[in-house]
Design a protein around this motif. Structure first.
Motif, PDB file in Angstrom:
ATOM      1  N   ASN A 284      14.486   5.460   4.235  1.00 17.80           N
ATOM      2  CA  ASN A 284      14.391   4.955   5.613  1.00 17.80           C
ATOM      3  C   ASN A 284      13.686   5.933   6.550  1.00 17.80           C
ATOM      4  N   GLU A 285      12.792   6.744   5.984  1.00 17.20           N
ATOM      5  CA  GLU A 285      11.978   7.644   6.801  1.00 17.20           C
ATOM      6  C   GLU A 285      10.638   6.956   7.087  1.00 17.20           C
ATOM      7  N   GLY A 286      10.189   7.036   8.337  1.00 14.52           N
ATOM      8  CA  GLY A 286       8.891   6.450   8.682  1.00 14.52           C
ATOM      9  C   GLY A 286       7.768   7.248   8.050  1.00 14.52           C
ATOM     10  N   VAL A 287       6.819   6.553   7.435  1.00 12.60           N
ATOM     11  CA  VAL A 287       5.701   7.269   6.796  1.00 12.60           C
ATOM     12  C   VAL A 287       4.341   6.861   7.361  1.00 12.60           C
ATOM     13  N   GLY A 288       4.232   5.668   7.946  1.00 16.77           N
ATOM     14  CA  GLY A 288       2.901   5.265   8.394  1.00 16.77           C
ATOM     15  C   GLY A 288       2.910   4.105   9.358  1.00 16.77           C
ATOM     16  N   LEU A 289       1.752   3.898   9.981  1.00 14.21           N
ATOM     17  CA  LEU A 289       1.531   2.756  10.865  1.00 14.21           C
ATOM     18  C   LEU A 289       0.434   1.900  10.223  1.00 14.21           C
ATOM     19  N   LEU A 290       0.796   0.690   9.850  1.00 16.75           N
ATOM     20  CA  LEU A 290      -0.133  -0.230   9.184  1.00 16.75           C
ATOM     21  C   LEU A 290      -1.276  -0.593  10.145  1.00 16.75           C
ATOM     22  N   PHE A 291      -2.522  -0.582   9.663  1.00 14.15           N
ATOM     23  CA  PHE A 291      -3.601  -0.926  10.601  1.00 14.15           C
ATOM     24  C   PHE A 291      -4.715  -1.795  10.021  1.00 14.15           C
ATOM     25  N   SER A 292      -4.895  -1.828   8.714  1.00 14.22           N
ATOM     26  CA  SER A 292      -6.018  -2.622   8.198  1.00 14.22           C
ATOM     27  C   SER A 292      -5.755  -3.013   6.745  1.00 14.22           C
ATOM     28  N   GLY A 293      -6.644  -3.807   6.208  1.00 14.03           N
ATOM     29  CA  GLY A 293      -6.467  -4.211   4.814  1.00 14.03           C
ATOM     30  C   GLY A 293      -7.696  -4.876   4.260  1.00 14.03           C
ATOM     31  N   GLY A 294      -7.697  -5.015   2.958  1.00  6.60           N
ATOM     32  CA  GLY A 294      -8.802  -5.673   2.260  1.00  6.60           C
ATOM     33  C   GLY A 294      -8.309  -6.166   0.912  1.00  6.60           C
ATOM     34  N   ILE A 295      -9.236  -6.654   0.130  1.00  6.03           N
ATOM     35  CA  ILE A 295      -8.887  -7.186  -1.188  1.00  6.03           C
ATOM     36  C   ILE A 295      -9.539  -6.328  -2.262  1.00  6.03           C
ATOM     37  N   GLU A 296      -8.785  -5.937  -3.273  1.00  9.51           N
ATOM     38  CA  GLU A 296      -9.368  -5.246  -4.426  1.00  9.51           C
ATOM     39  C   GLU A 296     -10.043  -6.323  -5.276  1.00  9.51           C
ATOM     40  N   LEU A 297     -11.365  -6.239  -5.372  1.00  3.96           N
ATOM     41  CA  LEU A 297     -12.117  -7.352  -5.954  1.00  3.96           C
ATOM     42  C   LEU A 297     -11.854  -7.541  -7.445  1.00  3.96           C
ATOM     43  N   SER A 298     -11.507  -6.473  -8.154  1.00  4.94           N
ATOM     44  CA  SER A 298     -11.300  -6.605  -9.597  1.00  4.94           C
ATOM     45  C   SER A 298      -9.959  -7.256  -9.936  1.00  4.94           C
ATOM     46  N   THR A 299      -8.990  -7.192  -9.015  1.00  4.38           N
ATOM     47  CA  THR A 299      -7.667  -7.751  -9.309  1.00  4.38           C
ATOM     48  C   THR A 299      -7.263  -8.884  -8.367  1.00  4.38           C
ATOM     49  N   GLY A 300      -7.914  -8.970  -7.207  1.00  5.48           N
ATOM     50  CA  GLY A 300      -7.522  -9.957  -6.199  1.00  5.48           C
ATOM     51  C   GLY A 300      -6.322  -9.514  -5.385  1.00  5.48           C
ATOM     52  N   HIS A 301      -5.827  -8.288  -5.614  1.00  8.64           N
ATOM     53  CA  HIS A 301      -4.663  -7.792  -4.878  1.00  8.64           C
ATOM     54  C   HIS A 301      -5.031  -7.401  -3.455  1.00  8.64           C
ATOM     55  N   ASP A 302      -4.094  -7.684  -2.542  1.00 10.37           N
ATOM     56  CA  ASP A 302      -4.227  -7.165  -1.188  1.00 10.37           C
ATOM     57  C   ASP A 302      -4.016  -5.656  -1.236  1.00 10.37           C
ATOM     58  N   ILE A 303      -4.857  -4.918  -0.526  1.00 11.29           N
ATOM     59  CA  ILE A 303      -4.649  -3.484  -0.366  1.00 11.29           C
ATOM     60  C   ILE A 303      -4.509  -3.231   1.126  1.00 11.29           C
ATOM     61  N   THR A 304      -3.384  -2.639   1.501  1.00 14.79           N
ATOM     62  CA  THR A 304      -3.097  -2.374   2.907  1.00 14.79           C
ATOM     63  C   THR A 304      -3.358  -0.895   3.199  1.00 14.79           C
ATOM     64  N   TYR A 305      -3.893  -0.616   4.386  1.00 13.60           N
ATOM     65  CA  TYR A 305      -4.171   0.769   4.769  1.00 13.60           C
ATOM     66  C   TYR A 305      -3.299   1.166   5.961  1.00 13.60           C
ATOM     67  N   ALA A 306      -2.830   2.418   5.912  1.00 17.48           N
ATOM     68  CA  ALA A 306      -1.935   2.906   6.960  1.00 17.48           C
ATOM     69  C   ALA A 306      -2.313   4.320   7.370  1.00 17.48           C
ATOM     70  N   ILE A 307      -1.949   4.630   8.607  1.00 19.16           N
ATOM     71  CA  ILE A 307      -2.183   5.968   9.160  1.00 19.16           C
ATOM     72  C   ILE A 307      -0.865   6.732   9.084  1.00 19.16           C
ATOM     73  N   PRO A 308      -0.892   7.994   8.637  1.00 18.07           N
ATOM     74  CA  PRO A 308       0.358   8.757   8.575  1.00 18.07           C
ATOM     75  C   PRO A 308       1.079   8.770   9.928  1.00 18.07           C
ATOM     76  N   LEU A 309       2.366   8.525   9.906  1.00 14.96           N
ATOM     77  CA  LEU A 309       3.123   8.441  11.160  1.00 14.96           C
ATOM     78  C   LEU A 309       3.096   9.773  11.912  1.00 14.96           C
ATOM     79  N   THR A 310       3.113  10.889  11.196  1.00 13.35           N
ATOM     80  CA  THR A 310       3.078  12.197  11.864  1.00 13.35           C
ATOM     81  C   THR A 310       1.805  12.326  12.713  1.00 13.35           C
ATOM     82  N   SER A 311       0.679  11.832  12.189  1.00  5.93           N
ATOM     83  CA  SER A 311      -0.587  11.907  12.950  1.00  5.93           C
ATOM     84  C   SER A 311      -0.492  11.077  14.222  1.00  5.93           C
TER      85      SER A 311
END
Lengths: 320, 80
Positions: A284-311
């Motif tokens: 339950n420790e905060g690690v990041g703030l979600l901000f963007s995403g895309g699709i991994e083309l080889s698998t079709g999986h969503d990939i989410t990108y986050a900024i470190p919470l400390t930053s």
């Protein structure tokens, strides 16, 4: 056919029949997401499905979400190219689940919020500033800041689902500007919560208050988030310390350094509207703030990108 | 592998990222360079996000560190 053959055939068909959107930028328009336009492809989804008869045998999954004569003609060609090895089903256009979109008082993290002129995102955290009694809500710059600076009003729920009554809850107070074409480390802003609006403490979806902050310095860390659109989801970290990540930003591209990736092997970790969500680990420790995403083309999986919470906390000089 | 060894791997990769990006950018369109766990090598590796599927023509390591390539589509902010 073998899995690798099926994947290759699917990708080939997607390119050949132009079954993915093409994006075009409009340089005549100023900054802001409204400047982006896309050319929609036919509403026919392609994937891989296991064949019934034996193991390690796959066929091409075709999902017809258009169901008109144009789609029928195209599907005929696809079936022919696959020599009949298809799993064809008719489906309606899918809708995002939009889980946390209602008006919520006291304010809670994980719920819809935005600048009155900007598409909805998510409340990440409630924070304080040193020597200041006021309380602030934290989310992304692209959720709380109108790039034309025509409004500083923050509404809950966000602009996509205004209720029409007492939605104004905060006023934009501070942000880290985004450099389009330049390198960025955070996408974050805070808004001062109106005195008449109460807010809950930073209670996570598990019912436990946030337990501090931690850094992502390894892959396969179990993390969760609760966001406006997809609600509570769980995933694993993958790449971290990623530099030179380009994110489509209005009519240009913004580069981000020191971000990390999250994916979920079972379903999408996030979707549009989840921007600003707090990502936290199994302690339950905060690690990041979600901000963007895309699709991994080889698998079709969503990939989410986050900024470190400390930053984020350091950049805005806030704490919780 | 000890945690000290793993930390040392991460440090080495961190120091190589700035060199790897311009070097590999000459060979492919790259969208991000970072650190990731490499299942096959059982250790940390450079992660290189690619915009085009040209993995086969690219090096498998950089300065002795394995590279894991990921083919990622366009990345966009996740507002509604």
């Amino acid at each position: 056919m073998k899995l690798q053959t099926a994947i290759a055939l699917r990708d080939e068909l997607i390119n050949e029949f132009a079954l993915r959107p093409t994006f075009a930028n409009s340089p005549s328009m100023g900054p802001g997401f409204r400047a982006r336009r896309s050319t929609p492809p036919p509403s026919i989804a392609l994937g891989i499905a296991p064949a019934d008869a034996k193991d390690d045998d796959y066929i091409i999954a075709i999902r017809d979400q258009q169901q008109d004569s144009e789609a029928q003609e195209l599907i005929g060609m696809l079936v022919s190219r696959c020599r009949g090895e298809v799993d064809l089903r008719k489906m309606s256009i899918l809708q995002l689940r939009n889980v946390n979109v209602g008006q919520v008082r006291p304010l809670e993290i994980g719920f819809s919020v935005s600048n009155a002129n900007v598409p909805s995102g998510t409340i990440g955290l409630f924070v304080n500033r040193p020597n200041c009694k006021e309380r602030y809500l934290l989310s992304n710059y692209h959720v709380l800041v109108d790039e034309y600076f025509s409004s500083t009003v923050i509404t809950q729920p966000g602009s996509d689902e205004k209720t029409g009554g007492h939605d104004d809850v905060a006023t934009l107070a501070d942000f880290v500007p985004i450099s389009v074409g330049g390198v960025n480390f955070v996408d974050a802003a805070i808004a001062r919560i109106d005195k008449s609006v109460s807010n809950q403490r930073n209670i996570l979806a598990s019912g436990v208050p946030i337990q501090g902050v931690s850094n992502v310095q390894a892959g396969h860390i179990r993390v969760s988030k609760n966001g406006r659109t997809t609600g509570l989801t769980h995933g694993l970290t993958r790449g971290f310390g990623l530099n030179n990540l380009s994110v489509a930003w209005g009519s240009g591209v913004a580069f981000f350094n020191d971000v990390f990736e999250v994916y979920s092997p079972r379903s999408d970790f996030s979707a549009g509207g989840d921007s600003g969500s707090l990502i936290y680990n199994e302690y339950n420790e905060g690690v990041g703030l979600l901000f963007s995403g895309g699709i991994e083309l080889s698998t079709g999986h969503d990939i989410t990108y986050a900024i470190p919470l400390t930053s984020v906390l350091n950049a805005l000089n806030v704490y919780f | 592998m000890s945690s000290k060894d793993l930390e040392s791997q991460i440090k080495k990769i961190e120091s190589l990222k700035a060199l790897a990006f311009p070097a590999l950018s000459k060979l492919a369109r790259i969208n991000g360079v970072g650190t990731t766990w490499d299942e096959r090598a059982g250790g940390y590796a450079l992660q290189v996000n690619l915009l085009d599927d040209v993995t086969k023509s690219l090096p498998t390591s950089f300065e002795g560190v394995p590279i894991v390539y990921r083919l990622i589509g366009q990345i966009t902010p996740r507002a509604r």
